[in-house]
Design an enzyme around this catalytic site. Structure first.
Site, PDB file in Angstrom:
ATOM      1  N   ARG A   1     -78.682  -6.979 -85.654  1.00  0.00           N
ATOM      2  CA  ARG A   1     -78.825  -5.517 -85.751  1.00  0.00           C
ATOM      3  C   ARG A   1     -80.071  -5.249 -86.577  1.00  0.00           C
ATOM      4  O   ARG A   1     -80.123  -5.617 -87.754  1.00  0.00           O
ATOM      5  CB  ARG A   1     -77.586  -4.887 -86.399  1.00  0.00           C
ATOM      6  CG  ARG A   1     -77.786  -3.417 -86.730  1.00  0.00           C
ATOM      7  CD  ARG A   1     -76.494  -2.697 -87.076  1.00  0.00           C
ATOM      8  NE  ARG A   1     -75.646  -2.524 -85.905  1.00  0.00           N
ATOM      9  CZ  ARG A   1     -74.642  -1.652 -85.828  1.00  0.00           C
ATOM     10  NH1 ARG A   1     -74.355  -0.880 -86.856  1.00  0.00           N
ATOM     11  NH2 ARG A   1     -73.923  -1.556 -84.735  1.00  0.00           N
TER      12      ARG A   1
ATOM     13  N   HIS B   1     -78.290  -0.358 -77.427  1.00  0.00           N
ATOM     14  CA  HIS B   1     -77.041  -0.865 -78.004  1.00  0.00           C
ATOM     15  C   HIS B   1     -76.202  -1.422 -76.851  1.00  0.00           C
ATOM     16  O   HIS B   1     -75.178  -0.848 -76.469  1.00  0.00           O
ATOM     17  CB  HIS B   1     -76.323   0.291 -78.716  1.00  0.00           C
ATOM     18  CG  HIS B   1     -75.256  -0.136 -79.681  1.00  0.00           C
ATOM     19  ND1 HIS B   1     -74.949  -1.453 -79.938  1.00  0.00           N
ATOM     20  CD2 HIS B   1     -74.418   0.606 -80.463  1.00  0.00           C
ATOM     21  CE1 HIS B   1     -73.966  -1.503 -80.832  1.00  0.00           C
ATOM     22  NE2 HIS B   1     -73.631  -0.276 -81.168  1.00  0.00           N
TER      23      HIS B   1
ATOM     24  N   GLN C   1     -72.331  -2.050 -77.072  1.00  0.00           N
ATOM     25  CA  GLN C   1     -71.564  -0.806 -77.041  1.00  0.00           C
ATOM     26  C   GLN C   1     -71.331  -0.370 -75.595  1.00  0.00           C
ATOM     27  O   GLN C   1     -70.203  -0.035 -75.203  1.00  0.00           O
ATOM     28  CB  GLN C   1     -72.339   0.280 -77.806  1.00  0.00           C
ATOM     29  CG  GLN C   1     -71.633   1.620 -77.840  1.00  0.00           C
ATOM     30  CD  GLN C   1     -70.398   1.597 -78.707  1.00  0.00           C
ATOM     31  OE1 GLN C   1     -70.467   1.214 -79.869  1.00  0.00           O
ATOM     32  NE2 GLN C   1     -69.276   2.006 -78.170  1.00  0.00           N
TER      33      GLN C   1
ATOM     34  N   ASP D   1     -72.336  11.144 -79.414  1.00  0.00           N
ATOM     35  CA  ASP D   1     -72.702  10.265 -80.535  1.00  0.00           C
ATOM     36  C   ASP D   1     -73.306  11.180 -81.602  1.00  0.00           C
ATOM     37  O   ASP D   1     -73.586  12.359 -81.329  1.00  0.00           O
ATOM     38  CB  ASP D   1     -73.714   9.214 -80.033  1.00  0.00           C
ATOM     39  CG  ASP D   1     -74.147   8.205 -81.112  1.00  0.00           C
ATOM     40  OD1 ASP D   1     -73.477   8.128 -82.162  1.00  0.00           O
ATOM     41  OD2 ASP D   1     -75.153   7.503 -80.903  1.00  0.00           O
TER      42      ASP D   1
ATOM     43  N   CYS E   1     -69.002   6.458 -79.640  1.00  0.00           N
ATOM     44  CA  CYS E   1     -69.165   5.065 -80.095  1.00  0.00           C
ATOM     45  C   CYS E   1     -68.668   4.872 -81.527  1.00  0.00           C
ATOM     46  O   CYS E   1     -68.389   3.741 -81.918  1.00  0.00           O
ATOM     47  CB  CYS E   1     -70.621   4.649 -79.974  1.00  0.00           C
ATOM     48  SG  CYS E   1     -71.750   5.734 -80.855  1.00  0.00           S
TER      49      CYS E   1
ATOM     50  N   ARG F   1     -64.581  -2.975 -78.173  1.00  0.00           N
ATOM     51  CA  ARG F   1     -65.797  -3.681 -78.613  1.00  0.00           C
ATOM     52  C   ARG F   1     -65.497  -5.181 -78.735  1.00  0.00           C
ATOM     53  O   ARG F   1     -66.288  -6.017 -78.350  1.00  0.00           O
ATOM     54  CB  ARG F   1     -66.278  -3.129 -79.967  1.00  0.00           C
ATOM     55  CG  ARG F   1     -66.814  -1.705 -79.937  1.00  0.00           C
ATOM     56  CD  ARG F   1     -68.077  -1.580 -79.113  1.00  0.00           C
ATOM     57  NE  ARG F   1     -69.105  -2.503 -79.537  1.00  0.00           N
ATOM     58  CZ  ARG F   1     -69.938  -2.306 -80.570  1.00  0.00           C
ATOM     59  NH1 ARG F   1     -69.877  -1.194 -81.256  1.00  0.00           N
ATOM     60  NH2 ARG F   1     -70.855  -3.222 -80.887  1.00  0.00           N
TER      61      ARG F   1
HETATM   62  N1   CP Z   1     -70.377   1.723 -82.709  1.00  0.00           N
HETATM   63  C1   CP Z   1     -70.887   0.846 -83.597  1.00  0.00           C
HETATM   64  O1   CP Z   1     -71.805   0.083 -83.291  1.00  0.00           O
HETATM   65  O2   CP Z   1     -70.296   0.870 -84.809  1.00  0.00           O
HETATM   66  P1   CP Z   1     -70.806   0.112 -86.118  1.00  0.00           P
HETATM   67  O3   CP Z   1     -72.119   0.775 -86.512  1.00  0.00           O
HETATM   68  O4   CP Z   1     -69.721   0.313 -87.130  1.00  0.00           O
HETATM   69  O5   CP Z   1     -71.031  -1.328 -85.777  1.00  0.00           O
HETATM   70  N1  NVA Z   2     -76.863   6.184 -82.446  1.00  0.00           N
HETATM   71  C1  NVA Z   2     -76.163   5.653 -83.588  1.00  0.00           C
HETATM   72  C2  NVA Z   2     -75.133   4.673 -83.136  1.00  0.00           C
HETATM   73  C3  NVA Z   2     -74.323   4.035 -84.239  1.00  0.00           C
HETATM   74  C4  NVA Z   2     -73.344   3.049 -83.715  1.00  0.00           C
HETATM   75  C5  NVA Z   2     -77.153   5.004 -84.540  1.00  0.00           C
HETATM   76  O1  NVA Z   2     -78.067   4.308 -84.065  1.00  0.00           O
HETATM   77  O2  NVA Z   2     -77.029   5.204 -85.745  1.00  0.00           O
END
Ligand code: CP
Ligand code: NVA
Length: 312
Positions: A101, A128, A131, A221, A261, A289
């Site tokens: 990440r 992502h 997701q 989101d 998400c 997930r």
């Molecule tokens: N939806 C998602 O990726 O959640 P986290 O940021 O908690 O991993």
């Molecule tokens: N769009 C959001 C998703 C978090 C899971 C972000 O990138 O913060």
């Protein structure tokens, strides 16, 4: 080497196999079966941003499959203590895959570029993919099929929206983004999706009320993603009419399911009543997930098991 920087790295048939593997592993878990498909395999998690779902679902998922995970924090010095080339070529000798990440997509692309070890994107500013795999698994569970289903994303044309647009194109679903001007999915991504999937049914509407009228699934989101905190005030204003609330849900078909998400800002992009309401699949979506990522890992690291155990 098979990486998953975005869903462009796999074919539509690959995605179907990952979904079938996820569903098979989920069924087995429900029966109390935890096949040790990834016994003695090691997964590294390299995270530059916070996470609950992605981190814990990968760690729990790999443990259920008999493997191990290592969460790597700042102290390993990725990008600071030594060159990325040295870092990933060393790490690649210890672990079987990296879930990463990162703040910038380029950082994940760079890690993967050395082909030292399979790299899975656990969220970047661009996409992502993990997701989106869980999301389409959730929609398939709700409807029994995916082709022809209509997914409407109400909100920002962000990393999650991009991945869902691509997943929809791959699975013959229609995808509509309802967003204010200036928050559309970037042209470069749209062009790439259209080039790879020329028959894709992709739309953008300004009016969320019109967009949800024939939706099968309504997705939202946060309006401000991680890393965009400086834009919070202007985004709050721009998205004020894009809240998924009871009023919007009245305009949607009764059969429509709601997805997010998570994490959500309750009362901002979605209300308590909708998250906790009868049309919401949001909590089981988060549960998926783990099932989706187990399917992905087994498909990437133990393809023989998929060939022998997952019906076509
Ligand atoms: N939806 C998602 O990726 O959640 P986290 O940021 O908690 O991993
Ligand atoms: N769009 C959001 C998703 C978090 C899971 C972000 O990138 O913060």
């Amino acid at each position: 080497m098979q990486h998953l920087e975005t869903l462009f790295d796999i074919t539509r048939e690959d995605l179907q196999r990952v979904l079938a593997t996820s569903a098979e592993l989920k069924r087995r878990l429900a029966r109390g079966e935890r096949p040790a498909v990834l016994e003695h395999r090691v997964l590294a998690l390299l995270f530059e941003k916070p996470s609950l779902r992605t981190r814990v679902s990968f760690e729990a998922g790999v443990a259920q499959l008999g493997g191990n995970s290592l969460f790597l924090g700042q102290d390993v010095g990725w990008g600071s203590r030594e060159s990325v080339a040295d870092f990933v070529r060393v790490l690649g000798q210890y672990v079987d895959a990296i879930v990463c990440r990162a703040k910038s997509h380029e950082a994940v692309r760079r890690l993967a570029s050395y082909d030292a070890v399979p790299v899975i994107n656990g969220l970047t500013d661009l996409s992502h993919p993990c997701q989106a795999i869980a999301d389409v698994l959730t929609i398939r569970e709700a409807f029994g099929d995916l082709a022809g289903r209509k997914l409407v994303f109400v909100g920002d044309g962000n990393n999650v929206a991009r991945s869902l647009m691509l997943a929809s194109a791959m699975l013959d679903m229609s995808f509509t983004l309802a967003c204010p001007d200036g928050y559309e999915i970037d042209q470069a991504w749209c062009d790439r999706v259209r080039e790879a999937y020329p028959k894709a049914d992709l739309r953008r509407l300004r009016d969320p009320n019109e967009a949800v009228a024939d939706a099968d699934a309504i997705y939202t989101d946060v309006w401000t993603s991680m890393g965009q905190e400086a834009e919070q005030a202007e985004r709050k204003e721009a998205f004020a009419d894009y809240r998924v609330d009871e009023k919007l849900m009245k305009l949607a078909p009764k059969h429509a399911r709601v997805l997010h998400c998570l994490p959500a800002i309750r009362g901002q992009e979605i209300t308590d009543g909708v998250i906790d309401g009868p049309q919401s699949d949001i909590i089981s979506q988060a549960g998926n997930r783990m099932h989706a990522q187990k399917g992905l890992l087994v498909w990437m690291l133990a393809r023989d098991w998929v060939d022998q155990n997952v019906p076509e």
